[in-house]
Design an enzyme around this catalytic site. Structure first.
Site, PDB file in Angstrom:
ATOM      1  N   TYR A  18       0.829  -1.198   0.000  1.00 39.35           N
ATOM      2  CA  TYR A  18       0.000   0.000   0.000  1.00 39.35           C
ATOM      3  C   TYR A  18       0.869   1.257   0.000  1.00 39.35           C
ATOM      4  O   TYR A  18       0.696   2.158   0.825  1.00 39.35           O
ATOM      5  CB  TYR A  18      -0.957  -0.009   1.204  1.00 39.35           C
ATOM      6  N   TYR A 148     -14.920  -2.988   2.512  1.00 38.84           N
ATOM      7  CA  TYR A 148     -13.561  -3.496   2.292  1.00 38.84           C
ATOM      8  C   TYR A 148     -13.512  -4.944   2.747  1.00 38.84           C
ATOM      9  O   TYR A 148     -13.784  -5.245   3.916  1.00 38.84           O
ATOM     10  CB  TYR A 148     -12.533  -2.673   3.081  1.00 38.84           C
ATOM     11  N   ASP A 254     -18.062 -10.415   7.811  1.00 37.44           N
ATOM     12  CA  ASP A 254     -16.604 -10.254   7.750  1.00 37.44           C
ATOM     13  C   ASP A 254     -16.150  -9.564   9.028  1.00 37.44           C
ATOM     14  O   ASP A 254     -16.154  -8.345   9.132  1.00 37.44           O
ATOM     15  CB  ASP A 254     -16.224  -9.442   6.503  1.00 37.44           C
ATOM     16  N   LYS A 283      -6.753 -11.068  11.305  1.00 36.63           N
ATOM     17  CA  LYS A 283      -6.155  -9.966  12.083  1.00 36.63           C
ATOM     18  C   LYS A 283      -5.894 -10.354  13.551  1.00 36.63           C
ATOM     19  O   LYS A 283      -4.903 -11.012  13.827  1.00 36.63           O
ATOM     20  CB  LYS A 283      -7.024  -8.716  11.981  1.00 36.63           C
TER      21      LYS A 283
HETATM   22  C1  LIG Z   1      -7.960  -6.375   6.703  1.00 37.05           C
HETATM   23  C2  LIG Z   1      -9.296  -6.804   6.244  1.00 37.05           C
HETATM   24  C3  LIG Z   1      -9.449  -7.793   5.257  1.00 37.05           C
HETATM   25  C4  LIG Z   1      -8.284  -8.396   4.526  1.00 37.05           C
HETATM   26  O1  LIG Z   1      -7.386  -9.061   5.371  1.00 37.05           O
HETATM   27  P1  LIG Z   1      -5.872  -9.287   4.847  1.00 37.05           P
HETATM   28  O2  LIG Z   1      -5.273 -10.175   5.879  1.00 37.05           O
HETATM   29  O3  LIG Z   1      -5.242  -7.923   4.829  1.00 37.05           O
HETATM   30  O4  LIG Z   1      -5.944  -9.889   3.507  1.00 37.05           O
HETATM   31  C5  LIG Z   1     -10.727  -8.175   4.914  1.00 37.05           C
HETATM   32  N1  LIG Z   1     -11.799  -7.628   5.504  1.00 37.05           N
HETATM   33  C6  LIG Z   1     -11.696  -6.690   6.464  1.00 37.05           C
HETATM   34  C7  LIG Z   1     -12.927  -6.140   7.096  1.00 37.05           C
HETATM   35  C8  LIG Z   1     -10.442  -6.221   6.843  1.00 37.05           C
HETATM   36  O5  LIG Z   1     -10.340  -5.243   7.748  1.00 37.05           O
END
Ligand SMILES: *Cc1c(COP(=O)(O)O)cnc(C)c1O
Length: 437
Positions: A18, A148, A254, A283
């Site tokens: 990024y 996202y 998500d 995460k």
């Molecule tokens: C960070 C994130 C992703 C992608 O995760 P990566 O490990 O960076 O590929 C997908 N959805 C949400 C809501 C995120 O914050």
């Protein structure tokens, strides 16, 4: 290793994520030598308070002794084994414990190593489920405006951030977006809940017309992170859940950013009292230590793949699926949640932070100060078009790691942040805001 040498070599050999690399002609990289708790240290022992949890992953501080010990213990037993045809204790235990913690009936865990892969898995599983059920036309997806869900091609096709998408538009499957319940867009005098319901009405209209071809609705529950920490009322999720059931469309939650206690409950969905068809975690799941993601789903989905024919199965894999070291880090993370009564303590920490943040909230150039669990965000009215870069640079001078998104400043600190550190964060952020208005 001397700083300057490391920086030059990094800019030569490493293509950073990024990043427009040319920017680093003017803006130096920040070399980090070590970390402890909320602090990162460079090679001169200059420190930075990690107020964004290193891209939202770190929960219990850097170099947490308990997570370190769990990984070291696992390292002496088994570092990795393929998960096709084999199994091991950490992955079994983690799956069972996640299923106990999550909303009922999400008892089947499928693993990958990053968030985007979890999104890919959920999208593929959803469409494959409908195909196995004799509805092969259900192949499209919907997501919220400004959503996202990751940056691989499938995940990007349900991501609505122009900067991430524009260059790759031609490569992406076209999926529709529906109005985001982000309360900043509510009409004058309209409550967050009323606005959420109004937006759910738009979702309903879309589903009514297109449900035949839609496999799933993917959503970031309560907080749209990359949209600039857009927050919304849980009633939207309740209504979306009802509508998805009514129109036979999967609901994919998500929780890659918002899961693991970030919104105040272990999972954000709990605040709406719903059980999605797929729950995605990554995460914070490993405490910010090792790449790990998981897609949790229901027995109903699982059974649709359970058959004699190989092709009905979910034939998807990653080399490091269910890596034992990452699973042990995740188990140690869950242990800390239980042993330290983390959700309860975070609740008082958030209350304290909200009290001391009053000068920020009430600042004449600060707009939309908002908080959900351990996430805070606000917009700054600033004449600078490069506000984010200036803020980042000033923050470094003030021993803070802040990474604003446009004019939105946010805090997403590790849960181990103490009162003195919170005070420092607020006071120094105020100074930075003053310098940029
Ligand atoms: C960070 C994130 C992703 C992608 O995760 P990566 O490990 O960076 O590929 C997908 N959805 C949400 C809501 C995120 O914050």
């Amino acid at each position: 290793m001397p700083n300057a040498d490391l920086l030059t070599r990094s800019l030569t050999a490493v293509w950073h994520p990024y990043t427009q690399m040319k920017r680093h002609e003017a803006l130096p990289l920040v070399p980090i030598a070590r970390g402890t708790g909320v602090w990162l240290y460079d090679f001169n022992d200059k420190r930075y308070l990690d107020a964004v949890s290193s891209w939202w992953v770190n929960l219990f501080g850097h170099c947490n002794p308990r997570i370190n010990a769990a990984i070291a213990d696992q390292l002496d037993k088994l570092e990795h084994v393929m998960l096709a045809g084999f199994t091991h204790a950490p992955v079994v235990e983690l799956s069972e414990r996640l299923a106990q913690l999550a909303p009922a009936d999400l008892g089947h865990c499928f693993y990958a190593s990053d968030g985007a892969s979890a999104t890919e898995i959920a999208l593929k599983m959803s469409a494959h489920y409908w195909r196995n059920l004799g509805k092969p036309q259900k192949t499209s997806f919907i997501s919220l405006q400004n959503s996202y869900h990751g940056e691989t091609l499938g995940a990007l096709s349900v991501t609505d951030v122009a900067l991430f998408r524009d260059a790759y538009g031609a490569l992406l499957k076209q999926n529709a977006t529906v109005t985001s319940p982000d309360w900043r867009n509510a009409a004058e005098g309209e409550s967050a809940a009323d606005y959420a319901l109004r937006c759910a009405g738009k979702l309903e209209a879309h589903l009514q017309q297109h449900h035949d071809s839609i496999a799933a609705f993917i959503v970031e529950p309560l907080v749209q992170g990359a949209a600039g920490m857009a927050m919304y009322h849980p009633v939207y999720l309740q209504r979306a859940h009802e509508l998805c059931n009514q129109y036979e469309v999967h609901l994919i939650a998500d929780e890659i950013a918002v899961g693991m206690g970030r919104t105040g409950t272990m999972f954000a969905c709990e605040q709406a009292g719903i059980r999605p068809d797929f729950l995605l975690l990554s995460k914070g799941i490993s405490g910010g230590y090792l790449p790990l993601s998981v897609v949790m789903t229901t027995d109903e989905v699982y059974q649709a793949f359970y058959a004699d024919e190989v092709a009905r199965g979910f034939l998807h894999s990653h080399s490091y699926t269910g890596n034992p070291l990452a699973c042990r880090a995740a188990l140690a993370t869950l242990d800390i949640f239980a042993q330290d009564d983390v959700l309860h303590i975070n609740c008082s920490k958030a209350a304290y932070f909200n009290r001391i943040a009053a000068p920020l909230r009430e600042h004449p150039k600060v707009r939309n100060f908002r908080n959900t669990g351990m996430i805070w965000a606000f917009e700054v009215e600033s004449p600078h078009t490069d506000f984010a870069q200036r803020c980042f640079a000033l923050a470094l001078q003030q021993e803070l790691l802040l990474r604003p998104m446009g004019n939105t400043v946010y805090f997403m600190p590790p849960y181990v942040i103490g009162e003195e550190e919170m005070q420092m964060l607020v006071e120094r952020t105020l100074d930075i805001v003053e310098a940029l208005i």
